[in-house]
Design a protein around this motif. Structure first.
Motif, PDB file in Angstrom:
ATOM      1  N   GLY A  33       1.121  -1.180   0.046  1.00  0.00           N
ATOM      2  CA  GLY A  33       0.222   0.037  -0.040  1.00  0.00           C
ATOM      3  C   GLY A  33       0.987   1.090   0.088  1.00  0.00           C
ATOM      4  O   GLY A  33       2.108   1.342   0.161  1.00  0.00           O
ATOM      5  N   VAL A  34       0.535   1.996  -0.634  1.00  0.00           N
ATOM      6  CA  VAL A  34       0.929   3.900  -0.056  1.00  0.00           C
ATOM      7  C   VAL A  34       0.459   4.278   0.170  1.00  0.00           C
ATOM      8  O   VAL A  34      -1.194   4.662  -0.196  1.00  0.00           O
ATOM      9  N   VAL A  35       0.808   5.633   0.826  1.00  0.00           N
ATOM     10  CA  VAL A  35       0.518   7.204   1.652  1.00  0.00           C
ATOM     11  C   VAL A  35       0.845   8.427   0.791  1.00  0.00           C
ATOM     12  O   VAL A  35       2.425   7.700   1.141  1.00  0.00           O
ATOM     13  N   LYS A  36       0.677   9.350   0.421  1.00  0.00           N
ATOM     14  CA  LYS A  36       0.639   9.672  -0.635  1.00  0.00           C
ATOM     15  C   LYS A  36       0.472  11.117   0.521  1.00  0.00           C
ATOM     16  O   LYS A  36      -0.653  11.253   0.738  1.00  0.00           O
ATOM     17  N   PHE A  37       2.081  11.478   1.448  1.00  0.00           N
ATOM     18  CA  PHE A  37       1.675  13.016   1.577  1.00  0.00           C
ATOM     19  C   PHE A  37       2.071  14.459   0.124  1.00  0.00           C
ATOM     20  O   PHE A  37       2.725  14.177   0.451  1.00  0.00           O
ATOM     21  N   ASP A  38       1.001  14.716   0.438  1.00  0.00           N
ATOM     22  CA  ASP A  38       1.260  16.379  -0.496  1.00  0.00           C
ATOM     23  C   ASP A  38       0.811  17.274  -0.354  1.00  0.00           C
ATOM     24  O   ASP A  38       0.695  17.525   0.807  1.00  0.00           O
ATOM     25  N   CYS A  39       1.197  18.519  -0.797  1.00  0.00           N
ATOM     26  CA  CYS A  39       0.630  19.972   0.149  1.00  0.00           C
ATOM     27  C   CYS A  39      -1.002  20.575  -0.788  1.00  0.00           C
ATOM     28  O   CYS A  39      -1.609  20.873   0.653  1.00  0.00           O
ATOM     29  N   LEU A  40      -1.194  20.616  -1.841  1.00  0.00           N
ATOM     30  CA  LEU A  40      -2.667  21.115  -1.932  1.00  0.00           C
ATOM     31  C   LEU A  40      -3.469  20.128  -3.102  1.00  0.00           C
ATOM     32  O   LEU A  40      -4.704  19.861  -2.535  1.00  0.00           O
ATOM     33  N   THR A  41      -2.652  19.387  -3.981  1.00  0.00           N
ATOM     34  CA  THR A  41      -3.415  18.751  -4.393  1.00  0.00           C
ATOM     35  C   THR A  41      -2.332  17.463  -5.213  1.00  0.00           C
ATOM     36  O   THR A  41      -0.687  18.243  -5.197  1.00  0.00           O
ATOM     37  N   SER A  42      -3.106  16.226  -5.797  1.00  0.00           N
ATOM     38  CA  SER A  42      -2.008  15.529  -6.679  1.00  0.00           C
ATOM     39  C   SER A  42      -2.464  15.136  -7.496  1.00  0.00           C
ATOM     40  O   SER A  42      -3.829  14.889  -7.501  1.00  0.00           O
ATOM     41  N   MET A  57      -4.629   9.412  -0.191  1.00  0.00           N
ATOM     42  CA  MET A  57      -4.337  10.323   0.078  1.00  0.00           C
ATOM     43  C   MET A  57      -3.912  11.363   0.669  1.00  0.00           C
ATOM     44  O   MET A  57      -5.119  11.284   2.038  1.00  0.00           O
ATOM     45  N   GLY A  58      -3.229  12.326   1.842  1.00  0.00           N
ATOM     46  CA  GLY A  58      -2.987  13.098   2.541  1.00  0.00           C
ATOM     47  C   GLY A  58      -2.319  15.298   2.421  1.00  0.00           C
ATOM     48  O   GLY A  58      -1.398  14.454   1.297  1.00  0.00           O
ATOM     49  N   PHE A  59      -3.146  15.553   2.292  1.00  0.00           N
ATOM     50  CA  PHE A  59      -2.696  17.124   1.606  1.00  0.00           C
ATOM     51  C   PHE A  59      -1.729  17.799   3.076  1.00  0.00           C
ATOM     52  O   PHE A  59      -3.274  18.662   3.932  1.00  0.00           O
ATOM     53  N   SER A  60      -1.064  18.495   3.338  1.00  0.00           N
ATOM     54  CA  SER A  60      -0.954  19.014   4.324  1.00  0.00           C
ATOM     55  C   SER A  60      -1.513  21.131   4.233  1.00  0.00           C
ATOM     56  O   SER A  60      -1.756  21.393   5.617  1.00  0.00           O
ATOM     57  N   ALA A  93       6.075  14.287  -0.629  1.00  0.00           N
ATOM     58  CA  ALA A  93       6.755  15.660  -1.212  1.00  0.00           C
ATOM     59  C   ALA A  93       8.137  16.492  -0.650  1.00  0.00           C
ATOM     60  O   ALA A  93       6.730  17.640   0.028  1.00  0.00           O
ATOM     61  N   GLY A  94       9.242  16.984  -0.622  1.00  0.00           N
ATOM     62  CA  GLY A  94       9.530  18.177   0.508  1.00  0.00           C
ATOM     63  C   GLY A  94       9.658  19.489  -0.625  1.00  0.00           C
ATOM     64  O   GLY A  94       9.594  18.869  -1.387  1.00  0.00           O
ATOM     65  N   LEU A  95       8.667  20.046   0.195  1.00  0.00           N
ATOM     66  CA  LEU A  95       9.296  21.411  -0.429  1.00  0.00           C
ATOM     67  C   LEU A  95      10.335  22.720  -0.163  1.00  0.00           C
ATOM     68  O   LEU A  95      10.604  23.150  -1.013  1.00  0.00           O
ATOM     69  N   CYS A  96      10.454  22.990   1.058  1.00  0.00           N
ATOM     70  CA  CYS A  96      11.706  23.153   1.339  1.00  0.00           C
ATOM     71  C   CYS A  96      12.612  22.288   1.510  1.00  0.00           C
ATOM     72  O   CYS A  96      12.043  20.919   1.420  1.00  0.00           O
ATOM     73  N   ASN A  97      14.322  22.476   0.393  1.00  0.00           N
ATOM     74  CA  ASN A  97      14.971  21.847   1.056  1.00  0.00           C
ATOM     75  C   ASN A  97      15.907  20.962   2.898  1.00  0.00           C
ATOM     76  O   ASN A  97      16.487  20.467   2.860  1.00  0.00           O
ATOM     77  N   ARG A  98      14.642  21.946   3.928  1.00  0.00           N
ATOM     78  CA  ARG A  98      14.858  21.632   5.043  1.00  0.00           C
ATOM     79  C   ARG A  98      13.824  20.308   5.223  1.00  0.00           C
ATOM     80  O   ARG A  98      13.922  20.024   6.795  1.00  0.00           O
ATOM     81  N   CYS A  99      13.268  20.230   4.443  1.00  0.00           N
ATOM     82  CA  CYS A  99      12.511  18.905   4.796  1.00  0.00           C
ATOM     83  C   CYS A  99      13.290  17.268   5.044  1.00  0.00           C
ATOM     84  O   CYS A  99      14.072  16.737   4.821  1.00  0.00           O
ATOM     85  N   SER A 100      12.617  16.701   5.755  1.00  0.00           N
ATOM     86  CA  SER A 100      13.225  15.143   6.339  1.00  0.00           C
ATOM     87  C   SER A 100      12.564  14.056   6.812  1.00  0.00           C
ATOM     88  O   SER A 100      12.675  13.863   7.705  1.00  0.00           O
TER      89      SER A 100
END
Lengths: 230, 340
Positions: A33-42, A57-60, A93-100
């Motif tokens: 299974g896959v859980v996709k964390f994204d920001c606005l839409t995907s 899917m989950g949108f932050s 999806a990492g948005l800022c390079n600071r994501c980890s």
């Protein structure tokens, strides 16, 4: 259930790599299974559904994607357990390079693409530095020299990482990636486990909806730039 | 030297001295925005002057920086790798798409050129994939690839870090905005080459010999013609790539002496596999693998008779080249030209 976390900048090829990987692993349909964390839409759920892969899917939205990840990842694991998966892959999806979005002990993969420029690995930071495996995509359209310099720059930031070149279109390279995945830890819960790195932090007026510019409106935790007089 | 040795060096020598010995140390500092630290003292002392905030942003304590720096130097001072000692690979046959056994065993040595021929979709890329991942009977083709006559375990396969195979194909482009010289220098630096100028010079000259149209070292790589790009990529792979195996997927006819290009790679003791349907390239190889139904159908050793035909093929080829040049310079394509 084996858990794998995949992260990478937008459009680096995470979904293509995960799909090719699942295909290569040759496991019964519905066992990964896959859980996709994204920001606005995907639109990646369409690709997963077409491949017969159960996806959530989950949108932050307005929340920092990393904070969103850490507060939902245990629920994701419980969803995976209830669904009887043998393997759960989280994709963020990492948005800022600071994501980890990586957890200590959980196999972590960073996906970056060769087209992003040879120095990009040196700018990405924790998302690359704390990954166990770095998957490099789109290597089939740049020169061998650029691939080698790119890999060199990855080593600079993460000396311990294993670097794999994967073609997200043909699936070339996924075989070795699938082999690595066999080492992934079996988990039932993530309770009390720890992130590999702190999440980006800020609690300021802009976090809570302020939009006006000016010192009077800036409250809370702020970081100011230094401008040198010329 | 190992990490503890580097630790001693770092603790006792000034950063300036360390940088002089390992110029790449500057890259490490840049990666952590520490370019401007005081270099007249050892790193641990210099770090005392750095604001906590910068280190916190990278999630590191002062001790971590020193530790990471040691590992960094260790990683980038290893000159010998397991790749240096690959002198042959052996392909042990598996099965084709119809599950019929291939019944072959082919050993390819450094300096040898093997061409791979077969219709589109016949399974050429599968063979190349098997080589790239050093298949051990665990891929769909069940082939086994041995290195220097020995089996390879998973640990060794993982150790390759994607460096076993260099690839050259028609779809490849330069995406960097650099001049040819800057580009080669950047690659040389990443290989920690000691005599950068010399290698870059050789590489550049060689690229110009392969290219139909000459170019200067100040030309931007993105402005090179197709043939010039290919020539530069091949010269670069020959002189600077660490990969012992080179996979070539069709080199276009125009603007590059492709036979010389392949021979150059062979001279550099590479193991060369060329996927092609170009007779000139295919016959330049020592042997050719014929792929059919997803499997190796047969292996043909290029005979003396076939090699003699190369001369005639080269004549066709140079006629075409001449016609192309005539077109370019605005001449008419006359019957006389064709009979030359």
């Amino acid at each position: 259930m084996k858990l794998i976390t995949v992260a990478g900048p937008p459009s680096s090829g995470k979904t293509s790599v995960v799909l090719k990987l699942i295909e290569c692993m040759n496991m019964p349909e519905g066992s990964i299974g896959v859980v996709k964390f994204d920001c606005l839409t995907s639109f990646d759920n369409i690709s997963y559904e077409a491949a017969g892969v159960p996806v959530q899917m989950g949108f932050s939205g307005k929340i920092c994607p990393d904070h969103y990840f850490v507060s939902n990842v245990e629920d994701a694991v419980q969803w995976g357990m209830r669904s009887g998966f043998e393997m759960l892959i989280t994709e963020s999806a990492g948005l800022c390079n600071r994501c980890s979005p990586y957890i200590k002990g959980i196999l972590s993969i960073c996906v970056i693409d060769n087209l992003s420029g040879v120095n990009t690995p040196r700018k990405i930071g924790p998302m690359l530095k704390y990954a166990d495996i770095v998957v490099v995509t789109k290597g089939d359209i740049v020169s061998q020299a650029e691939r080698e310099v790119f890999a060199f720059n990855i080593k600079q930031v993460n000396t311990a990482a294993k670097i794999l070149f994967v073609n997200g279109i043909t699936g070339q390279g996924t075989f070795m990636l699938a082999k690595y995945l066999q080492q992934a830890l079996e988990v039932r819960t993530l309770r009390d486990m720890k992130l590999r790195f702190t999440t980006p932090s800020s609690v300021c007026s802009y976090c809570t909806g302020e939009t006006t510019i000016g010192e009077a409106y800036q409250m809370g935790m702020m970081k100011k730039m230094e401008f040198k007089e010329i | 030297m190992t990490t503890p040795d580097f630790m001693k060096t770092i603790n006792s020598q000034t950063m300036a001295a360390v940088i002089q010995q390992y110029p790449i140390a500057m890259d490490f500092l840049a990666n952590y925005r520490l370019n401007d630290i005081l270099k007249d003292r050892p790193l641990p002392k210099a770090l005392d002057q750095v604001e906590d905030e910068i280190l916190e942003e990278f999630g590191l304590e002062r001790d971590d920086i020193v530790q990471n720096f040691c590992m960094f130097l260790e990683t980038f001072s290893q000159t010998e790798t397991s790749l240096d000692s690959v002198w042959s690979i052996t392909i042990n046959g598996g099965v084709n798409k119809l599950k019929e056994p291939e019944n072959i065993s082919l050993t390819i040595s450094a300096g040898e050129i093997i061409s791979i021929v077969g219709p589109t979709g016949s399974g050429k890329s599968r063979l190349l994939n098997d080589i790239e991942c050093l298949a051990q009977g665990d891929t769909p083709t069940q082939r086994q690839i041995m290195v220097n006559g020995a089996e390879i375990d998973d640990l060794q396969r993982f150790e390759m870090d994607g460096k076993l195979v260099a690839q050259l194909s028609q779809n490849m482009n330069f995406v960097m905005d650099l001049t040819a010289r800057e580009f080669l220098e950047m690659h040389a630096k990443s290989r920690l080459t000691a005599n950068v100028d010399e290698v870059v010079e050789k590489c550049f000259q060689c690229a110009n010999e392969l290219a139909g149209e000459k170019f200067s070292e100040d030309t931007k790589v993105t402005q090179l013609s197709g043939g010039q790009s290919r020539a530069l990529m091949i010269a670069d792979t020959a002189y600077m790539s660490e990969s012992p195996i080179v996979l070539i997927d069709e080199i276009e006819n125009a603007g590059i002496d492709r036979r010389q290009a392949v021979l150059l790679l062979a001279k550099k003791e590479k193991i060369i596999l060329v996927s092609t349907h170009d007779p000139l390239l295919a016959l330049s190889a020592d042997k050719r693998i014929v792929i059919k139904n997803g499997g190796i159908y047969k292996i043909i050793v290029t005979s003396e008779a076939e090699k003699r035909n190369l001369a005639a093929i080269e004549k066709f080829d140079s006629t075409l080249l001449m016609l192309r040049n005539s077109l370019r310079t605005g001449e008419l394509i006359t019957e006389e030209l064709l009979e030359l």
